[in-house]
Motif scaffolding. Structure first.
Motif, PDB file in Angstrom:
ATOM      1  N   ALA A  64       0.831  -1.204   0.000  1.00  0.00           N
ATOM      2  CA  ALA A  64       0.000   0.000   0.000  1.00  0.00           C
ATOM      3  C   ALA A  64       0.869   1.259   0.000  1.00  0.00           C
ATOM      4  O   ALA A  64       0.581   2.229  -0.715  1.00  0.00           O
ATOM      5  CB  ALA A  64      -0.927  -0.006   1.216  1.00  0.00           C
ATOM      6  N   LEU A  65       1.946   1.245   0.781  1.00  0.00           N
ATOM      7  CA  LEU A  65       2.854   2.401   0.816  1.00  0.00           C
ATOM      8  C   LEU A  65       3.546   2.586  -0.531  1.00  0.00           C
ATOM      9  O   LEU A  65       3.704   3.716  -1.013  1.00  0.00           O
ATOM     10  CB  LEU A  65       3.887   2.214   1.925  1.00  0.00           C
ATOM     11  CG  LEU A  65       3.368   2.347   3.364  1.00  0.00           C
ATOM     12  CD1 LEU A  65       4.436   1.912   4.364  1.00  0.00           C
ATOM     13  CD2 LEU A  65       2.915   3.782   3.645  1.00  0.00           C
ATOM     14  N   LYS A  66       3.963   1.497  -1.137  1.00  0.00           N
ATOM     15  CA  LYS A  66       4.634   1.581  -2.442  1.00  0.00           C
ATOM     16  C   LYS A  66       3.712   2.184  -3.492  1.00  0.00           C
ATOM     17  O   LYS A  66       4.137   3.004  -4.311  1.00  0.00           O
ATOM     18  CB  LYS A  66       5.103   0.185  -2.883  1.00  0.00           C
ATOM     19  CG  LYS A  66       5.820   0.187  -4.221  1.00  0.00           C
ATOM     20  CD  LYS A  66       6.361  -1.200  -4.572  1.00  0.00           C
ATOM     21  CE  LYS A  66       7.123  -1.161  -5.888  1.00  0.00           C
ATOM     22  NZ  LYS A  66       7.747  -2.476  -6.207  1.00  0.00           N
ATOM     23  N   ASN A  67       2.450   1.781  -3.457  1.00  0.00           N
ATOM     24  CA  ASN A  67       1.476   2.252  -4.439  1.00  0.00           C
ATOM     25  C   ASN A  67       0.815   3.572  -4.039  1.00  0.00           C
ATOM     26  O   ASN A  67      -0.084   4.045  -4.731  1.00  0.00           O
ATOM     27  CB  ASN A  67       0.397   1.188  -4.650  1.00  0.00           C
ATOM     28  CG  ASN A  67       0.935  -0.084  -5.271  1.00  0.00           C
ATOM     29  OD1 ASN A  67       1.924  -0.047  -6.016  1.00  0.00           O
ATOM     30  ND2 ASN A  67       0.303  -1.210  -4.981  1.00  0.00           N
ATOM     31  N   LYS A  68       1.258   4.119  -2.907  1.00  0.00           N
ATOM     32  CA  LYS A  68       0.652   5.342  -2.365  1.00  0.00           C
ATOM     33  C   LYS A  68      -0.860   5.168  -2.166  1.00  0.00           C
ATOM     34  O   LYS A  68      -1.651   6.113  -2.340  1.00  0.00           O
ATOM     35  CB  LYS A  68       0.957   6.555  -3.249  1.00  0.00           C
ATOM     36  CG  LYS A  68       2.451   6.838  -3.399  1.00  0.00           C
ATOM     37  CD  LYS A  68       2.703   8.118  -4.153  1.00  0.00           C
ATOM     38  CE  LYS A  68       4.200   8.352  -4.381  1.00  0.00           C
ATOM     39  NZ  LYS A  68       4.992   8.396  -3.138  1.00  0.00           N
ATOM     40  N   ASP A  69      -1.213   3.953  -1.811  1.00  0.00           N
ATOM     41  CA  ASP A  69      -2.612   3.619  -1.540  1.00  0.00           C
ATOM     42  C   ASP A  69      -2.866   3.849  -0.042  1.00  0.00           C
ATOM     43  O   ASP A  69      -2.893   2.916   0.757  1.00  0.00           O
ATOM     44  CB  ASP A  69      -2.874   2.150  -1.915  1.00  0.00           C
ATOM     45  CG  ASP A  69      -4.302   1.716  -1.647  1.00  0.00           C
ATOM     46  OD1 ASP A  69      -5.136   2.567  -1.252  1.00  0.00           O
ATOM     47  OD2 ASP A  69      -4.581   0.509  -1.788  1.00  0.00           O
ATOM     48  N   TYR A  70      -3.051   5.110   0.299  1.00  0.00           N
ATOM     49  CA  TYR A  70      -3.143   5.463   1.710  1.00  0.00           C
ATOM     50  C   TYR A  70      -4.497   5.133   2.325  1.00  0.00           C
ATOM     51  O   TYR A  70      -4.638   5.109   3.545  1.00  0.00           O
ATOM     52  CB  TYR A  70      -2.782   6.930   1.901  1.00  0.00           C
ATOM     53  CG  TYR A  70      -1.362   7.231   1.441  1.00  0.00           C
ATOM     54  CD1 TYR A  70      -0.323   6.337   1.702  1.00  0.00           C
ATOM     55  CD2 TYR A  70      -1.074   8.377   0.706  1.00  0.00           C
ATOM     56  CE1 TYR A  70       0.969   6.583   1.266  1.00  0.00           C
ATOM     57  CE2 TYR A  70       0.222   8.634   0.267  1.00  0.00           C
ATOM     58  CZ  TYR A  70       1.236   7.734   0.548  1.00  0.00           C
ATOM     59  OH  TYR A  70       2.513   7.978   0.111  1.00  0.00           O
ATOM     60  N   LYS A  71      -5.464   4.860   1.485  1.00  0.00           N
ATOM     61  CA  LYS A  71      -6.752   4.391   1.994  1.00  0.00           C
ATOM     62  C   LYS A  71      -6.594   2.994   2.603  1.00  0.00           C
ATOM     63  O   LYS A  71      -7.108   2.713   3.689  1.00  0.00           O
ATOM     64  CB  LYS A  71      -7.798   4.362   0.871  1.00  0.00           C
ATOM     65  CG  LYS A  71      -9.186   3.943   1.342  1.00  0.00           C
ATOM     66  CD  LYS A  71     -10.201   4.000   0.203  1.00  0.00           C
ATOM     67  CE  LYS A  71     -11.586   3.590   0.693  1.00  0.00           C
ATOM     68  NZ  LYS A  71     -12.601   3.631  -0.410  1.00  0.00           N
ATOM     69  N   THR A  72      -5.868   2.129   1.892  1.00  0.00           N
ATOM     70  CA  THR A  72      -5.601   0.793   2.420  1.00  0.00           C
ATOM     71  C   THR A  72      -4.717   0.873   3.654  1.00  0.00           C
ATOM     72  O   THR A  72      -4.951   0.172   4.649  1.00  0.00           O
ATOM     73  CB  THR A  72      -4.931  -0.086   1.354  1.00  0.00           C
ATOM     74  OG1 THR A  72      -5.839  -0.285   0.269  1.00  0.00           O
ATOM     75  CG2 THR A  72      -4.540  -1.449   1.932  1.00  0.00           C
ATOM     76  N   PHE A  73      -3.701   1.752   3.604  1.00  0.00           N
ATOM     77  CA  PHE A  73      -2.842   1.922   4.778  1.00  0.00           C
ATOM     78  C   PHE A  73      -3.670   2.321   5.997  1.00  0.00           C
ATOM     79  O   PHE A  73      -3.500   1.770   7.093  1.00  0.00           O
ATOM     80  CB  PHE A  73      -1.774   2.987   4.497  1.00  0.00           C
ATOM     81  CG  PHE A  73      -0.911   3.288   5.689  1.00  0.00           C
ATOM     82  CD1 PHE A  73       0.202   2.509   5.971  1.00  0.00           C
ATOM     83  CD2 PHE A  73      -1.211   4.350   6.530  1.00  0.00           C
ATOM     84  CE1 PHE A  73       1.003   2.775   7.078  1.00  0.00           C
ATOM     85  CE2 PHE A  73      -0.427   4.628   7.636  1.00  0.00           C
ATOM     86  CZ  PHE A  73       0.688   3.840   7.913  1.00  0.00           C
ATOM     87  N   THR A  74      -4.573   3.256   5.802  1.00  0.00           N
ATOM     88  CA  THR A  74      -5.407   3.739   6.904  1.00  0.00           C
ATOM     89  C   THR A  74      -6.269   2.625   7.496  1.00  0.00           C
ATOM     90  O   THR A  74      -6.531   2.600   8.691  1.00  0.00           O
ATOM     91  CB  THR A  74      -6.307   4.897   6.427  1.00  0.00           C
ATOM     92  OG1 THR A  74      -5.488   5.926   5.882  1.00  0.00           O
ATOM     93  CG2 THR A  74      -7.131   5.469   7.573  1.00  0.00           C
TER      94      THR A  74
END
Length: 214
Positions: A64-74
């Motif tokens: 998620a961090l690599k893809n800048k998918d911060y919704k998943t990170f959250t």
């Protein structure tokens, strides 16, 4: 006459025992040992299951961090305890930035700059948005190809690493990228994720970056 009563009673009891021998008494010690062994096996099985869950959560967060998918990170932030961020290996709960899950969700898309800590060497405050901090500091290298370990440190510099003292008994992962030879391997970096299980899912309660410090 009274003196004859006791010998007669003893003789009667002995005769009764011979006629009606008792059934063998189960070996209590063996039973306890078997029960303990079963409990250990169950605990080991649970630990194996936890290790799988933690590893999956770790890998999903890195991706998620690599893809800048911060919704998943959250979605991995602990619903009740929130999340803390430490710029270096020394964790300082009084100064490290902490967000509740709701506050993180609210501020993540915004351009609000937060002070995440102080830069090693200069001591200058490191101020930036949540997205920039995650993209430029937390995931400063491609940690999806890093060396993984569970509850074990692979890297260490000259700064104090107090993660186990601050988060006693918590599972943590380390994602370590070895330093390069041209820099004497001092340019290593690592991300440590601290997890806590909640309602059957592994959640993040802390993100701790570490690297060689002056």
């Amino acid at each position: 006459m009274k003196n004859l009563i006791i010998p007669i009673l003893v003789l009667s009891l002995l005769t009764a025992c011979k006629k009606n021998p008792e059934k063998p008494v189960p070996n209590v010690i063996d039973s306890m040992a078997q029960a303990k062994e079963k409990n250990l096996e169950a605990a080991e099985q649970k630990k194996k299951t936890d290790e799988v869950a933690v590893k999956k959560a770790n890998d999903d967060i890195l991706l998620a961090l690599k893809n800048k998918d911060y919704k998943t990170f959250t979605s991995f932030i602990h619903p009740e305890k929130g999340i803390s961020f430490s710029m270096y290996g020394f964790v300082n709960p009084k100064e490290d930035l902490h967000f509740s899950k709701a506050d993180f969700e609210k501020n993540q898309p915004l351009k609000t700059a937060f002070t995440w800590g102080a830069m090693d060497g200069s001591g200058d405050p490191y101020k930036t948005t949540i997205n920039d901090y995650l993209g430029k500091w937390v995931f400063s290298k491609d940690f999806t190809v890093s060396q993984y370990s569970l509850n074990k440190f692979q890297a260490g510099g000259n700064s104090l690493n107090n993660l186990k003292e601050i988060y006693p008994g918590k599972d943590f992962t380390e994602n370590y990228i070895k330093g390069t030879g041209k820099n004497g391997e001092m340019d290593w970096k690592t991300i440590r994720f601290v997890f806590e299980e909640f309602q059957g899912k592994q959640y993040l309660i802390a993100v701790v970056n570490d690297q060689w410090t002056i």
